[in-house]
Write a protein that holds these residues in place. Structure first.
Motif, short mmCIF file in Angstrom:
data_model
loop_
_atom_site.label_atom_id
_atom_site.label_comp_id
_atom_site.label_asym_id
_atom_site.label_seq_id
_atom_site.Cartn_x
_atom_site.Cartn_y
_atom_site.Cartn_z
N GLY A 179 17.02 -9.07 3.81
CA GLY A 179 15.90 -8.94 3.42
C GLY A 179 15.11 -7.84 2.99
N GLY A 180 16.39 -7.25 1.60
CA GLY A 180 15.92 -5.52 1.34
C GLY A 180 16.85 -4.48 1.27
N LEU A 181 17.45 -4.96 2.53
CA LEU A 181 17.83 -3.13 3.00
C LEU A 181 19.37 -3.30 2.18
CD1 LEU A 181 18.64 -1.82 5.23
CD2 LEU A 181 19.20 -3.32 6.88
N GLY A 182 19.69 -4.42 1.60
CA GLY A 182 20.62 -3.38 0.94
C GLY A 182 19.92 -2.84 -0.32
N ALA A 183 18.86 -2.63 -0.87
CA ALA A 183 18.61 -2.28 -1.61
C ALA A 183 18.12 -0.62 -1.14
CB ALA A 183 17.04 -2.62 -2.14
N ALA A 184 17.89 -0.36 -0.43
CA ALA A 184 16.78 0.58 0.61
C ALA A 184 18.77 1.48 0.94
CB ALA A 184 16.57 0.74 1.60
N LEU A 185 19.57 0.48 1.17
CA LEU A 185 21.22 1.79 1.49
C LEU A 185 21.42 2.37 0.51
CD1 LEU A 185 22.71 -1.00 4.47
CD2 LEU A 185 21.47 1.28 4.65
N LEU A 186 21.45 0.95 -1.17
CA LEU A 186 22.12 1.31 -2.13
C LEU A 186 21.18 2.70 -2.52
CD1 LEU A 186 22.09 -1.55 -4.46
CD2 LEU A 186 24.22 -0.08 -3.16
N ALA A 187 20.34 3.33 -3.05
CA ALA A 187 19.02 4.01 -2.74
C ALA A 187 20.03 5.23 -1.85
CB ALA A 187 17.86 4.27 -2.30
N LEU A 188 20.07 4.91 -0.21
CA LEU A 188 21.11 6.84 0.13
C LEU A 188 22.57 6.48 -0.71
CD1 LEU A 188 20.05 7.81 3.36
CD2 LEU A 188 21.22 5.35 4.39
N ARG A 248 0.78 -0.77 -0.10
CA ARG A 248 -0.11 -0.25 -0.42
C ARG A 248 0.90 1.36 -0.06
NH1 ARG A 248 -2.97 0.10 5.09
NH2 ARG A 248 -1.70 -1.82 6.05
N CYS A 249 2.16 1.19 -0.27
CA CYS A 249 3.38 1.88 -0.14
C CYS A 249 3.00 3.03 -1.26
CB CYS A 249 4.97 1.64 -0.19
SG CYS A 249 5.79 3.22 -0.34
N ALA A 250 2.49 4.26 -0.82
CA ALA A 250 1.97 5.96 -2.26
C ALA A 250 3.59 6.07 -1.54
CB ALA A 250 1.22 6.02 -1.39
N GLY A 251 4.29 6.82 -0.80
CA GLY A 251 4.92 7.78 -1.02
C GLY A 251 6.07 7.60 0.27
N LEU A 252 7.09 8.72 -0.15
CA LEU A 252 7.89 8.75 1.62
C LEU A 252 7.60 9.96 2.14
CD1 LEU A 252 11.07 7.47 0.89
CD2 LEU A 252 9.74 6.30 1.37
N SER A 253 7.62 10.01 3.80
CA SER A 253 7.42 11.09 4.04
C SER A 253 8.50 11.90 3.81
CB SER A 253 7.30 10.98 5.46
OG SER A 253 8.40 10.18 6.10
N GLU A 254 9.64 11.97 3.58
CA GLU A 254 10.78 12.90 3.11
C GLU A 254 12.15 12.23 3.10
OE1 GLU A 254 13.38 13.42 6.74
OE2 GLU A 254 11.70 13.76 7.62
N PRO A 255 12.94 12.63 1.12
CA PRO A 255 13.66 11.77 1.23
C PRO A 255 14.68 11.23 2.63
CG PRO A 255 12.99 13.85 0.13
CD PRO A 255 12.79 14.16 1.12
N PRO A 256 15.18 9.51 2.09
CA PRO A 256 16.21 9.39 2.80
C PRO A 256 17.72 9.92 3.17
CG PRO A 256 16.46 7.75 1.53
CD PRO A 256 15.16 8.65 1.65
N ARG A 257 18.47 10.42 4.13
CA ARG A 257 19.76 10.78 3.89
C ARG A 257 20.22 10.33 5.81
NH1 ARG A 257 15.56 14.81 4.31
NH2 ARG A 257 16.09 15.38 2.21
N LEU A 258 21.31 10.99 5.35
CA LEU A 258 22.68 10.27 6.56
C LEU A 258 22.87 11.86 7.09
CD1 LEU A 258 24.42 7.50 5.87
CD2 LEU A 258 22.63 7.48 7.45
N PRO A 259 23.64 11.63 7.92
CA PRO A 259 24.76 13.59 8.48
C PRO A 259 25.06 13.70 7.39
CG PRO A 259 23.49 11.46 10.51
CD PRO A 259 23.54 10.71 9.13
N VAL A 260 25.32 15.03 7.26
CA VAL A 260 26.46 16.00 5.97
C VAL A 260 27.56 15.22 6.24
CG1 VAL A 260 27.26 17.56 5.15
CG2 VAL A 260 25.11 17.78 5.61
#
Length: 380
Positions: free
Chosen positions: A255-264, A173-185
């Motif tokens: 479990g797909g966390l690899g893809a999330a980190l790549l996107a990050l 049911r995912c339609a969006g994110l609350s904000e783009p993912p980011r790490l500290p500068v």
């Protein structure tokens, strides 16, 4: 002979250190004059932080984070070595944290990587950090890293803008994110994966690893579709091409966390290769006559970037015989030889069955090592 003993952990039964000690104890009984070098290793999954702490020193930081199910807190630790933080996601959302009786379709669809994100956030937010290396593998979740990114501020939302519950099935049911993912500068992120599987498809996170986490066939299909939907949302938020993110090597790790980190923005490296470099494995092999490695199950997944394959390839490059001692073996001789393994031996088979081997993991592993020592030390 000079024998290097370089195993991974054996599932939830023996750590890499315990496995190396058991093999060494057994080998000494069969070949007491051989010179043994114990070098416990990891590939990004369970034991990653302990192995690197033994190699690098540094400070182990104790903390608590959200576990994989029910929002319960679990104890975890990460390693601070200079300006680099090393995180092991299995400490937060590892399969070993879910009892066998709870590895059901319900838990497989609800398990979260949120605690992994909390570990990453703590390491990245610590003063003096410039780099965070995330060891990926051994998780109970198949949520595409959505829980981890939620902990970093990027919550998955439904079509009405409400935050979705944790777990991979909810991502349908995912339609969006609350904000783009980011790490500290100023923080560089490294994803140290234990496999090269992509996020989606036949070799993806749900299809390959979902069943061992409790997912049935119908849920595997649902999870893969839900991850596909989340990948499109995540790609749009981060500037990736969705098809590329879904097919990226290592995206299916943890479990797909690899893809999330790549996107990050993470750099992907082989977890086994990283540990090989930092542990001094190559230098140890340069003076060896025989190499012993092992893991809980030597199967076809072992051939896709796991530690055992990395050790065998390093041994093969030097013309050294490499033996695998594993709880169970399902790789054929030809497949094993293709990655540099001379022979693979099953502890369960040697002990007379899985039940016997599980009743005394260290003792049965040592007994197998004794028999192999008698064969190999006497033949050279």
């Amino acid at each position: 002979m000079r024998v290097v003993i370089a195993p991974d952990s054996f599932g939830g039964t023996l750590s890499a250190t315990e496995a190396a000690a058991a093999i060494a104890d057994g080998w000494r009984r069969g070949a007491p004059r051989d010179e043994l070098r114990e070098l416990p290793l990891a590939d990004g999954g369970t034991g990653f932080v302990s192995v690197l702490h033994a190699v690098l020193g540094g400070q182990l930081v104790e903390t608590s984070v959200t576990g994989p199910l029910d929002g319960r807190r679990v104890a975890a630790r990460w390693l601070r070595a200079g300006g680099v933080g090393y995180v092991e996601v299995s400490q937060a959302c590892g399969l070993h944290l879910v009892p066998g009786t709870r590895r059901t379709p319900e838990s497989a669809g609800a398990a979260t990587s949120r605690g992994a994100g909390e570990l990453i956030a703590e390491a990245a937010g610590t003063a003096g950090m410039s780099r965070v290396v995330v060891g990926l593998g051994g998780t109970a979740c198949t949520d595409g890293g959505a829980g981890a990114l939620a902990a970093l501020g990027a919550r998955a939302l439904d079509g009405s803008g409400a935050a979705l519950p944790d777990g991979g099935l909810a991502l349908a049911r995912c339609a969006g994110l609350s904000e783009p993912p980011r790490l500290p500068v100023g923080i560089a992120l490294v994803a140290a994966a234990d496999v090269d599987n992509p996020l989606l498809g036949q070799h993806g996170a749900a299809e390959v690893f979902g069943p061992q986490k409790g997912a049935n066939n119908a849920e595997v299909t649902e999870l893969d579709a839900a991850l596909g939907r989340y990948a499109k949302v995540l790609a749009e938020a981060t500037g990736w091409d969705a098809d590329r993110l879904g097919a990226a090597p290592g995206g299916g790790a943890a479990g797909g966390l690899g893809a999330a980190l790549l996107a990050l923005g993470a750099e992907r490296v082989s977890g086994a290769g990283l540990v090989r470099e930092l542990s001094g494995l190559d230098a140890a092999l340069d003076s060896a006559d025989l190499v012993l490695t092992g893991e809980g199950s030597f199967d076809w997944q072992s051939l896709r970037g796991k530690l055992v394959t990395t050790v065998a390839e390093a041994a093969s490059a030097r013309g050294l015989p490499c033996l695998v001692l594993a709880g169970q073996v399902s790789v054929g001789h030809r497949q094993a030889a293709s990655v540099g393994v001379q022979d693979a031996y099953s502890v369960a088979e040697h002990a007379g069955g899985t039940e016997a081997s599980m009743a005394d993991p260290a003792g049965t592993l040592a007994a197998l090592a004794t028999d192999l020592a008698n064969q190999w030390s006497g033949s050279r």
